[in-house]
Design a protein around this motif. Structure first.
Motif, PDB file in Angstrom:
ATOM      1  N   MET A  38     -47.132 167.324 -44.404  1.00  0.00           N
ATOM      2  CA  MET A  38     -47.222 166.752 -43.058  1.00  0.00           C
ATOM      3  C   MET A  38     -46.845 167.814 -42.039  1.00  0.00           C
ATOM      4  SD  MET A  38     -47.073 162.895 -42.717  1.00  0.00           S
ATOM      5  CE  MET A  38     -45.540 162.547 -43.601  1.00  0.00           C
ATOM      6  N   GLU A  39     -47.690 168.004 -41.064  1.00  0.00           N
ATOM      7  CA  GLU A  39     -47.395 168.962 -39.997  1.00  0.00           C
ATOM      8  C   GLU A  39     -46.199 168.487 -39.169  1.00  0.00           C
ATOM      9  OE1 GLU A  39     -50.938 169.651 -37.464  1.00  0.00           O
ATOM     10  OE2 GLU A  39     -49.440 170.825 -36.368  1.00  0.00           O
ATOM     11  N   PRO A  40     -45.288 169.389 -38.833  1.00  0.00           N
ATOM     12  CA  PRO A  40     -44.117 168.945 -38.064  1.00  0.00           C
ATOM     13  C   PRO A  40     -44.489 168.487 -36.647  1.00  0.00           C
ATOM     14  CG  PRO A  40     -44.099 171.342 -38.338  1.00  0.00           C
ATOM     15  CD  PRO A  40     -45.225 170.826 -39.162  1.00  0.00           C
ATOM     16  N   VAL A  41     -43.776 167.445 -36.185  1.00  0.00           N
ATOM     17  CA  VAL A  41     -43.998 166.916 -34.833  1.00  0.00           C
ATOM     18  C   VAL A  41     -42.651 166.732 -34.138  1.00  0.00           C
ATOM     19  CG1 VAL A  41     -46.151 165.697 -35.367  1.00  0.00           C
ATOM     20  CG2 VAL A  41     -43.964 164.524 -35.722  1.00  0.00           C
ATOM     21  N   TYR A  42     -42.693 166.755 -32.823  1.00  0.00           N
ATOM     22  CA  TYR A  42     -41.551 166.292 -32.044  1.00  0.00           C
ATOM     23  C   TYR A  42     -41.726 164.806 -31.821  1.00  0.00           C
ATOM     24  CZ  TYR A  42     -40.644 171.204 -31.021  1.00  0.00           C
ATOM     25  OH  TYR A  42     -40.379 172.538 -31.144  1.00  0.00           O
ATOM     26  N   ARG A  43     -40.636 164.080 -32.058  1.00  0.00           N
ATOM     27  CA  ARG A  43     -40.674 162.635 -31.826  1.00  0.00           C
ATOM     28  C   ARG A  43     -39.858 162.318 -30.581  1.00  0.00           C
ATOM     29  NH1 ARG A  43     -38.505 161.914 -37.489  1.00  0.00           N
ATOM     30  NH2 ARG A  43     -40.317 162.144 -38.858  1.00  0.00           N
ATOM     31  N   LEU A  44     -40.558 161.869 -29.565  1.00  0.00           N
ATOM     32  CA  LEU A  44     -39.916 161.532 -28.297  1.00  0.00           C
ATOM     33  C   LEU A  44     -39.822 160.023 -28.171  1.00  0.00           C
ATOM     34  CD1 LEU A  44     -39.024 162.343 -25.322  1.00  0.00           C
ATOM     35  CD2 LEU A  44     -41.449 162.060 -24.721  1.00  0.00           C
ATOM     36  N   THR A  45     -38.623 159.510 -27.975  1.00  0.00           N
ATOM     37  CA  THR A  45     -38.465 158.068 -27.721  1.00  0.00           C
ATOM     38  C   THR A  45     -37.824 157.880 -26.358  1.00  0.00           C
ATOM     39  OG1 THR A  45     -36.355 158.087 -28.897  1.00  0.00           O
ATOM     40  CG2 THR A  45     -38.284 157.381 -30.137  1.00  0.00           C
ATOM     41  N   ILE A  46     -38.326 156.880 -25.661  1.00  0.00           N
ATOM     42  CA  ILE A  46     -37.939 156.649 -24.270  1.00  0.00           C
ATOM     43  C   ILE A  46     -37.723 155.163 -24.055  1.00  0.00           C
ATOM     44  CG2 ILE A  46     -38.941 156.526 -21.942  1.00  0.00           C
ATOM     45  CD1 ILE A  46     -40.364 159.183 -22.551  1.00  0.00           C
ATOM     46  N   SER A  47     -36.686 154.816 -23.317  1.00  0.00           N
ATOM     47  CA  SER A  47     -36.630 153.457 -22.765  1.00  0.00           C
ATOM     48  C   SER A  47     -36.166 153.551 -21.319  1.00  0.00           C
ATOM     49  CB  SER A  47     -35.748 152.543 -23.610  1.00  0.00           C
ATOM     50  OG  SER A  47     -34.415 152.639 -23.256  1.00  0.00           O
ATOM     51  N   CYS A  48     -36.832 152.794 -20.451  1.00  0.00           N
ATOM     52  CA  CYS A  48     -36.506 152.845 -19.020  1.00  0.00           C
ATOM     53  C   CYS A  48     -37.075 151.611 -18.325  1.00  0.00           C
ATOM     54  CB  CYS A  48     -37.083 154.119 -18.387  1.00  0.00           C
ATOM     55  SG  CYS A  48     -38.885 154.226 -18.435  1.00  0.00           S
ATOM     56  N   PRO A  49     -36.661 151.355 -17.094  1.00  0.00           N
ATOM     57  CA  PRO A  49     -37.273 150.240 -16.364  1.00  0.00           C
ATOM     58  C   PRO A  49     -38.768 150.504 -16.204  1.00  0.00           C
ATOM     59  CG  PRO A  49     -35.300 151.052 -15.222  1.00  0.00           C
ATOM     60  CD  PRO A  49     -35.611 152.033 -16.310  1.00  0.00           C
ATOM     61  N   ASP A  50     -39.562 149.429 -16.383  1.00  0.00           N
ATOM     62  CA  ASP A  50     -41.016 149.600 -16.323  1.00  0.00           C
ATOM     63  C   ASP A  50     -41.469 149.804 -14.876  1.00  0.00           C
ATOM     64  OD1 ASP A  50     -43.567 149.795 -17.214  1.00  0.00           O
ATOM     65  OD2 ASP A  50     -43.793 147.698 -17.803  1.00  0.00           O
ATOM     66  N   ARG A  51     -42.456 150.647 -14.670  1.00  0.00           N
ATOM     67  CA  ARG A  51     -43.105 150.795 -13.367  1.00  0.00           C
ATOM     68  C   ARG A  51     -44.406 151.562 -13.543  1.00  0.00           C
ATOM     69  NH1 ARG A  51     -39.192 155.568 -10.801  1.00  0.00           N
ATOM     70  NH2 ARG A  51     -40.989 156.838 -10.216  1.00  0.00           N
ATOM     71  N   VAL A  52     -45.206 151.603 -12.526  1.00  0.00           N
ATOM     72  CA  VAL A  52     -46.478 152.315 -12.610  1.00  0.00           C
ATOM     73  C   VAL A  52     -46.235 153.817 -12.762  1.00  0.00           C
ATOM     74  CG1 VAL A  52     -48.543 152.977 -11.305  1.00  0.00           C
ATOM     75  CG2 VAL A  52     -47.789 150.595 -11.329  1.00  0.00           C
ATOM     76  N   GLY A  53     -46.986 154.439 -13.660  1.00  0.00           N
ATOM     77  CA  GLY A  53     -46.992 155.895 -13.685  1.00  0.00           C
ATOM     78  C   GLY A  53     -46.209 156.572 -14.794  1.00  0.00           C
ATOM     79  N   ILE A  54     -45.499 155.804 -15.615  1.00  0.00           N
ATOM     80  CA  ILE A  54     -44.704 156.449 -16.667  1.00  0.00           C
ATOM     81  C   ILE A  54     -45.608 157.142 -17.680  1.00  0.00           C
ATOM     82  CG2 ILE A  54     -42.934 156.115 -18.440  1.00  0.00           C
ATOM     83  CD1 ILE A  54     -42.189 153.467 -17.006  1.00  0.00           C
TER      84      ILE A  54
END
Lengths: 283, 283, 283, 283
Positions: C1-17
Motif C-alpha cells: 500500500m502506498e503511504p498516505v497522509y490521513r487528515l481528519t477534521i471536525s469544525c462548525p459547518d459552513r460554506v467553503g470548507i
C-alpha cells in the motif's frame, strides 16, 4: 427535507477534481450537505456524488447545468444533476405475486419512497383492486408465447406515454426483450430471487433446494440483454436449514426480495447508484 | 460436560420409530438430554439424533450397540452411536495461509473444540513453528505438479498411521484425488472461499470482484470427487461495497472462512451432521 | 500500500470548507485517494477525513502541518494529520481469556493490522508463552483489591516508557481508574461482552440469560470514567436460542467479541474514528 | 398442508417422558411429522412439541384430550393440544402508523399467516380504509388521558365479543392496563422498537441516537404488567451509522419491527412458543 441538487460525476481520476468542484460551489455560496467520493484503484476512474442545498445557490437547475458544463468538459466527466424536489416517474410491473408490489406501494403511500407512480402494468388482472385502492391506474396487458412482441409494444407505449424514467420489475416474471433493455439502459430494475450469480433463470428456490445451500438470497439489479447478468445494486440473504422445504424458501425469500428491492429502488431514486461497466458504485 | 452417547439414525419414515427408540432407552433407565428429529416430506426419509447420559444406562457402548441392533434392523436404519467422551481424531491440512489453522488450533487449545489433533500436514513449511508451539507434530509434505501421486500417498499413509477419522482442509488449496475422497467419504471437510455454488474453483474473490456482487461468502462442505460440489454443512456471507478491492475481500473473507469452518467442524465433531445424498441434515 | 497522509477534521459547518481544503491540496499537486465527509444536521458540525498520497506532495509531514495550520485556524478546526507509514504504538492488555488477544496478535502477525505492539500487559501470567512466541515482551503486573493504585501506577509507567499512543483492553476485566481514562482520552479501547447499553458491568451473559434475550452482542468503545458508557466504535450481535446455556453464550460471544474488537481497533488505527461528544463518526 | 394436532408439553424432566408420549401415539397409529424437545439443565424442566397427522389417528380432538389426560397427570404436565385446521382468532390493534398493520394484513391476505382476524381496533380512524379494503371490520375506539378506563373496557368488550384468543399490538402505542395483561396472559403480543432491555418506554430511537449505538433493533414479546419487560419471543437488529438521523432510524427500524413482529406472531400461531417464567422456548 430541504430540496437539494444531486450531482453525480464519473471521470478519469486526476489531481484537482474535488478542488475544482468544491470551488465552483463555494464560489456561488453553495452549501454541500452530502458528499461521496470513490477512486477506483483498478480502472483509475473517479466517482462523486454531491448534494447541494437548492436555496444556497443563486440560480436554478438549468443555469447550474450551463455554468457547470465547462468544468465537466475540462475533466471529461459523465455527469448528471437532478433536483430532489422533482421526483422520478416510476412504473411498476408485476405479475400475480403481490409481496414486492404491496411493499413498494406501501412505502410510496407512507411517503418513505419519494417518486411518482403514474401506473402499474401487469400481465394478470389479479392485483388491480390493490393498486387502484392506492389511487394508481392499473393496466392489464396480457401476454402469451404467441403475442410477446405485441405485449411489449403495448408496454413500451404505456411507458412512453407516461414519460417514465424508471421501470421496476416487482416480480414481473417475463423476460424483457433486448431492444427494451437497451432503450432503457440503467433505468429498468429487477429483483431476482437468488443470490446471483447462483441460480440464474427459472425456479431458483428449486435450484437452491437441489444444491442444499444453507442461505437463500435475492438480488436487485439493472436489466441488461443477458438474463440475470446486469449490474448488481444490492443483495441479501437469509438463513435456512434442512428443515425448510421449497415452499418455506418461497415464503422466507419473499421477505428478502422485498427488502432488497426496496433498498435498491431507494438508492436509485436518490441518485446513489453510478454505473461502471457491469458494476455499480452505490453511495 | 457429562458424557453422553450420541445416537444418529436415518431410515425410511413410518409410524412407531420414535416410540420404539424412546421405549428402548427408557426401558433401560436411559436419560435423553437432547433429541432432534426430521421427517423429509420429499424423500419420506426420517432422521434422528439423540444424546443419552452414559451414566444413566446399565451398560457400555458395545453392549448398547448389541442391544440396539435388532431395532435398527427392524426399521432399516443407517445408524451410528458414539461416546462424547471419546473425541474424534482430526488431522488438519494447511498450506501457507494461517487464519483457518490458527483459529482451529486456538479453539482446540482453549478446549472449545473437543477432539484430538494427532498432527498437522502441510505442503509448505511456513506454519511449522506455530503448530509446534501447540505441541502438535507437523509434517511437511511438499507437492508439485510432478509428484502429486507421491504426495497423496504420503498424506494417506500419515492419516492411516494416526488412525484419523476426520481430515479438515484448513485452506489446503490442493485438489484431493477421487480415490481419497471416496475412501474418506463424509470425513473430509473443506472450506471454500465463496458462497457456493457461485465461484467454484480458483480465485473466487477475483470472480466475485469481476461480477460486482455485494456480499461475499464461505462454504464448509464435505469433499467429494466433483470439485466444490460436495454436501454443504454451513455457509455465511459478509457485506462488501464497491469500495472493497480484491485485497479487501481476501481480508474480510478470512473472518467468514474461519467462522464457517469452525462451526462446520464443531457440528461434525458433535455428530450433528447427517448425510442425505448430496445434502446434509444439521441438528 | 502506498503511504498516505490521513487528515481528519471536525469544525462548525459552513460554506467553503471542502473547497478550501481541496484547493490547498490540489494547489500542491496533492492526490486525494480517499475522502469522507459528514455534516451533522443536529449539531451543525462538520467532519472530514482525507487520505493524500505522500509522494504527490512536495513537502513532508511537518511542513504540511505548518502550511495547513492557517486554514485550520480560519475554520476553527480540530484536526490531526498522520502518516500511514508511521504505525501507531499499541499496548494490549489482557487477563486470562485468550480469544481476543490471540485474534489481535494473529492479525498483527499476518500483517492485517498495521501497528507496532511494544508489549502486552496482563494481571496474570497465563498468556506469557503465547505472547512471547510472537516475539513481543510480556509484562505480568498482578493486581488485587489491596494494590490497585500500585498496579495502575506500574501500568502507567510501562505505557509511558513505551510511548504507546493506544491501549487496547482485550478482555482485561479490570476497571481503569478515572485519571488514567482522562489522561488517555480517546486512546483506550475496550471490548464489552454485551450489546450496550444493555447489561453494563459484570457477567453480562448471565444478565442476558436472566432476561431471556434472543441475540447477544459485543461493543467496542473508548473508555471513559463512567463504566461501559464511553463512545461506541462498533457493535455486533449473534443469534441465540432457549437452547443456549450461559456457557454456550460465553462461547458464541467470543466470536462476536473478537470480530468487533478487531474491527474497532482497525478503524482506530486507520484514523477513521472521530469523536463527537460521547458519540463517534466512523468513516 | 395436511392438518395436524399440535401438542405442547412442559413438565419436570425425568426418564420416560418421550417414550410414554411416543408409545401413546404409535399405539394409535399416530404419525408424528414434527417433534421438538428441550431439557433445561438449569431448571430441570422439560419442554416438548409434537405435530401428529389428524388423519393418522382413529379419534378426534376431544377424544385425544381425554385419552392423553392420564399421561399428562402422571408426569405433572402443563399441556395443550390444538388442531392446525382451527385457526386462532387474532385481533390486531394499531394507532396511526401503518407499517406493521399493512405487513400483517398482507401476510394474512396472501395466506402466509394462518389465522382469523375478526377485527382491527385502533385509537385513531386513520387506517380504516386500509383495513376495510381487506374485508375486515374496523373499530375506532378513541382514547385520551381522561377516558383510559372507558377505552380499555370497550377494547375488552370487543375482544370478548369476538372470542379472540390472541391480541397483537401492531404499534398500538398505549400502555395496556395490568388487569388486561393478566386476563390475557401469554395472549397479547407487542412489538417494541428497540433491542430490549435497552431503551424501554417512549421514544427508543431518540434514546438510541443519544447513546450513539451502531445497531438498532426491535423486540417482539408477550405483554405483562411491567412495561416492556415480558417474555421475549423474537428480536432482530439492523446496522446504522453516524450518518443516520433519528428519522432514518425510524424508517430503517420499521423494516425490523414488521419482520420481527411477523415472525413472532407466526411462531405463536403455530404453537411454537412455550412460556417458562419470564422466558420463552421457541421451537
Amino acid at each position: 427535507m430541504e430540496p437539494v441538487y444531486r450531482l453525480t460525476i464519473s471521470c478519469p481520476d486526476r489531481v484537482g477534481i474535488v478542488a475544482k468542484v468544491g470551488q465552483f460551489f463555494s464560489g456561488h455560496g453553495g452549501w454541500i450537505v452530502e458528499a461521496n467520493h470513490y477512486s477506483d484503484p483498478v480502472s483509475g476512474h473517479f466517482f462523486m456524488r454531491h448534494c447541494i442545498r437548492v436555496n444556497s445557490l443563486p440560480f436554478g437547475l438549468e443555469e447550474l447545468k450551463a455554468q457547470f458544463a465547462p468544468i465537466a468538459e475540462e475533466f471529461g466527466m459523465d455527469w448528471q444533476v437532478n433536483d430532489s424536489g422533482a421526483p422520478k416517474k416510476v412504473i411498476l410491473m408485476a405479475s400475480k405475486e403481490s409481496h414486492c408490489l404491496v411493499d413498494l406501494l406501501h412505502r410510496w403511500h407512507s411517503k418513505e419512497l419519494h417518486c411518482d407512480i403514474p401506473c402499474v402494468i401487469s400481465n394478470h388482472d389479479t392485483l388491480r383492486s390493490l393498486v387502484e385502492w392506492h389511487g394508481i391506474p392499473f393496466f392489464h396487458v396480457p401476454v402469451d408465447p404467441a403475442n410477446k412482441a405485441e405485449h411489449f409494444a403495448r408496454v413500451n407505449a404505456i411507458v412512453e406515454e407516461h414519460k417514465a424514467d424508471t421501470i421496476v420489475l416487482a416480480r414481473y416474471m417475463q423476460i424483457i426483450p433486448p431492444e427494451l433493455c437497451s432503450r432503457y439502459h440503467g433505468q429498468v430494475i429487477n429483483i431476482h430471487h437468488s443470490f446471483l450469480p447462483s441460480f440464474v433463470g427459472a425456479k431458483p428456490y428449486h435450484q437452491a433446494a437441489e444444491r442444499g445451500v444453507k442461505l437463500i438470497g435475492a438480488t436487485c439489479h439493472y436489466v441488461t440483454p443477458e438474463l440475470d447478468a446486469g449490474p448488481i445494486i444490492d443483495q441479501d440473504v437469509i438463513r435456512i436449514s434442512h428443515n425448510d422445504t421449497v415452499d418455506d424458501m418461497v415464503r422466507l425469500g419473499k421477505d428478502v426480495e422485498k427488502m432488497v428491492l426496496a433498498r435498491g429502488v431507494r438508492s436509485h431514486l436518490e441518485d446513489r447508484v453510478l454505473l461502471h461497466g457491469n458494476k455499480t458504485i452505490v453511495f
